[in-house]
Design a protein around this motif. Structure first.
Motif, mmCIF file in Angstrom:
data_model
loop_
_atom_site.group_PDB
_atom_site.id
_atom_site.type_symbol
_atom_site.label_atom_id
_atom_site.label_comp_id
_atom_site.label_asym_id
_atom_site.label_seq_id
_atom_site.Cartn_x
_atom_site.Cartn_y
_atom_site.Cartn_z
ATOM 1 N N THR A 98 40.337 41.776 45.848
ATOM 2 C CA THR A 98 39.556 42.557 46.798
ATOM 3 C C THR A 98 39.468 44.021 46.382
ATOM 4 O O THR A 98 38.564 44.728 46.777
ATOM 5 N N ASP A 99 40.447 44.454 45.566
ATOM 6 C CA ASP A 99 40.423 45.837 45.096
ATOM 7 C C ASP A 99 39.960 45.859 43.635
ATOM 8 O O ASP A 99 40.592 45.244 42.776
ATOM 9 N N HIS A 101 40.326 47.837 41.366
ATOM 10 C CA HIS A 101 41.315 48.326 40.409
ATOM 11 C C HIS A 101 42.113 47.184 39.777
ATOM 12 O O HIS A 101 42.667 47.325 38.699
ATOM 13 N N PRO A 131 33.854 43.831 44.812
ATOM 14 C CA PRO A 131 34.692 44.366 43.724
ATOM 15 C C PRO A 131 34.227 43.912 42.338
ATOM 16 O O PRO A 131 34.516 44.580 41.352
ATOM 17 N N LYS B 228 35.449 54.223 46.530
ATOM 18 C CA LYS B 228 34.641 53.979 47.725
ATOM 19 C C LYS B 228 33.681 55.116 47.989
ATOM 20 O O LYS B 228 32.650 54.941 48.624
#
Lengths: 205, 456
Positions: A98-99, A101, A131, B228
């Motif tokens: 979900t991230d 990174h 993502p 974001k």
């Protein structure tokens, strides 16, 4: 802030600028002059090679898998992602991430491309903004899988296919990331992908 | 502000380096020619681009409002800034609201124009330029010397030394491959650690509310897809009416800039990510005033490809730092005086009027005409230096009196060959700084005509 807006607009409206017409880019006098190529995918392949990318024409996804297995950068990849069903041997589950990174260590990403442009070797990709958008830029190596029928001659034809009605992200990717900022020496792999392979696939996938 | 010749002095003194700089840029110009010749419709594209841009400038307020409406509909926050100060305050307030400490920025000449970096640093925010060339000059604490290739003036050995000092790369290493790889590793960490991404804007589309950012390195995309918060900063002249117009401009931009058929990444942003926030700052900073000038309006057509710099014989031989303006070269010598005539009054004279810039400009700006017009304006405003005023006056006086002219010529032919060097080559003779006078002929053209072709 509206004060600044009003100020700028009134400043602009105060100026007397002679009216000028917007050219119609669809008019035949123009469109007839745009460059054509006898074989679009051949032109695309040649152009992509000239900007240090690789284009492989294959019959189906099985053949993509065979050719991938032959690529040294694919063989050496430890973390592999794929957004194409049955394509490659992915060992990173994209759906669990979900991230963005967390894609930092991905070595190879197999991703969909929508269409290719013969005149400049670019492939249009779009992404819904999840993502996975990062994968196109963060993965060390990239393969784009594109239907072989989807090659347009030039950028005018490309924009005929694109509408931007909804919030979206899309980019033309032309070859691997590069820079010549040190003494004009071309170096491949600046910040984005170190290699880019486009598979033009004949059969539907 | 020191004049162009003054600022160029040190650069020109190092002849070998000046030659190397000249050749590097000529190499880019040659690549541009090769790419251009592959498109038979090149001139047609230039014409369309020029027409589209003229339309934009004549409809700018309406297009800006249309852009704002459409961008807002896609969830983008649109801000308006009158000048650099307001621009920086807006960017800072957005970052502050999100408690951002670290920002990655992709190349944007507009944020250079506004001196955004030092402003944010003063407010305790780390800002990293991620375009390799721009990062190199940032590490040197210098501005870019070229708008597309910010570090074109620096030798690889110097970059090696800089990286050794700042990043701990091997001493003496100067291989571009090695240095670029070190930068990649270092900046990857910066990308991962950042809290927000700032980009410039190459084109903003009025009828979709989106914008396009072009890079070769992928830095704009890494900076914005990982974070974001995305802030895009643009000059109000960067608008185009329709998405279709991009077909014209993206065909022209990279070919003109570096001879590439297209930049590696041409990213189209239409609204923020589902969980993100996107801001656009529209900056005027003197642009609205230029739009009212019949002489200089077309300078707003500029798409910042840098082709006019690569081809300019003066830029190539004097380097970007000899221009007092953020944007150097022919276009910078027009935009500079438009912003502050006094400060940049020497720039329109840093030009041989060869018109090569006009020939290569993808949006057909009549650069050399505008430079000539600026010279006139600068004279009218009384901003010419005394030496130029005096010599022009004397020249004008002599040219109007044929007998005086002839007499002066005769005297010069007699006297100059016998004058000692210090009388000919001194601080009053700027022309003779790097040049030798040609041999003085024995007779004038008039005398020669009289002798050889006299009426029978």
């Amino acid at each position: 802030m509206t004060a600044s807006k009003d100020h700028i607009l009134s400043q602009l409206r105060k100026q007397s600028v002679p009216a000028s017409e917007l050219p119609d880019l669809q008019q035949a006098e123009l469109t007839q002059q745009w460059i054509t190529y006898p074989d679009l995918s051949e032109q695309f392949t040649e152009l992509l090679a000239s900007i240090k990318g690789l284009c492989l024409r294959v019959k189906n996804v099985e053949e993509v898998n065979q050719r991938l297995a032959e690529l040294p950068v694919y063989q050496e990849s430890k973390q592999i992602c794929s957004l194409i069903p049955n394509c490659g041997q992915p060992n990173v589950n994209v759906n669990e991430i979900t991230d963005p990174h967390d894609f930092n260590d991905v070595d190879f990403a197999i991703l969909p491309g929508e269409f290719c442009v013969a005149e400049n070797g670019a492939t249009w990709i779009s992404n819904d903004g999840g993502p996975t958008r990062t994968l196109y830029f963060l993965a060390q190596h990239i393969a784009l899988i594109v239907p072989a029928s989807e090659v347009v001659p030039h950028m005018h034809a490309a924009y005929e296919r694109l509408t931007f009605e909804n919030p979206s992200f899309g980019t033309f990717m032309a070859g691997p990331s590069k820079t010549a900022d040190i003494e004009q020496s071309l170096v491949i792999g600046a910040h984005g992908a170190r290699s880019l392979t486009v598979f033009l696939v004949d059969d539907a996938f | 502000m020191p004049s162009h010749p003054k600022l160029a002095e040190a650069f020109v003194k190092d002849k070998e380096r000046a030659k190397w700089h000249d050749q590097s840029l000529w190499f880019v110009r040659s690549k541009r020619d090769k790419a251009v010749h592959q498109l038979p419709e090149w001139e047609l594209l230039r014409e369309q681009a020029s027409k589209i841009k003229s339309y934009v400038i004549s409809h700018l307020p309406d297009l800006l409002e249309q852009f704002e409406k459409n961008a807002t509909a896609k969830g983008v926050h649109v801000h308006w800034a009158r000048d650099a100060k307001e621009h920086n305050e807006i960017v800072h307030s957005i970052l502050e609201k999100h408690q951002v400490k670290r920002v990655v920025k992709s190349k944007s000449m507009l944020t250079e124009e506004c001196h955004l970096n030092p402003y944010l640093e003063r407010h305790g925010i780390e800002i990293v330029d991620t375009d390799l060339g721009e990062w190199i000059v940032q590490l040197q604490d210098k501005p870019p010397s070229h708008i597309v290739m910010p570090a074109i003036h620096i030798k690889k050995e110097e970059i090696g030394e800089l990286f050794h000092e700042k990043l701990g790369t091997e001493k003496g290493a100067s291989d571009p491959q090695y240095l670029t790889e070190s930068a990649r590793q270092h900046l990857r960490r910066k990308f991962i650690e950042a809290d927000a991404g700032i980009t410039g804007v190459n084109f903003a589309i009025a009828d979709t509310g989106g914008f396009v950012v072009c890079t070769n390195e992928g830095n704009a995309d890494l900076g914005t897809s990982l974070n974001k918060l995305h802030i895009a900063c643009m000059g109000i002249e960067k608008l185009i009416p329709r998405a279709d117009d991009l077909g014209v401009f993206l065909r022209l931009l990279a070919r003109s800039a570096t001879g590439q058929p297209i930049t590696t990444y041409s990213s189209h942003f239409h609204g923020p990510k589902p969980d993100g926030e996107m801001h656009i700052v529209l900056l005027d900073n003197g642009r609205s005033e230029i739009s009212g000038s019949d002489e200089f309006r077309r300078s707003l057509n500029c798409i910042r490809c840098g082709a006019c710099m690569n081809t300019c014989p003066v830029y190539r031989r004097s380097g970007g730092y000899s221009y007092s303006n953020t944007i150097p070269g022919p276009i910078g010598s027009i935009l500079g005086p438009a912003h502050d005539t006094k400060k940049h009054s020497s720039l329109p004279f840093a030009c041989s009027l060869c018109a090569s810039c006009t020939d290569v400009c993808p949006v057909k700006i009549d650069l050399h005409h505008q430079l000539l017009t600026w010279r006139k304006e600068i004279r009218l405003k009384g901003l010419l230096p005394f030496s130029k005023r005096l010599s022009m006056k004397m020249m004008g006086w002599m040219m109007q009196a044929p007998r005086l002219y002839q007499f002066a010529g005769t005297c010069a032919r007699w006297v100059v060959p016998y004058l000692p060097r210090f009388l000919l080559y001194n601080r009053f003779n700027a022309w003779g700084k790097q040049r030798e006078l040609p041999d003085i002929p024995k007779q004038s053209f008039r005398e020669w005509m009289k002798k050889n072709h006299d009426r029978k």
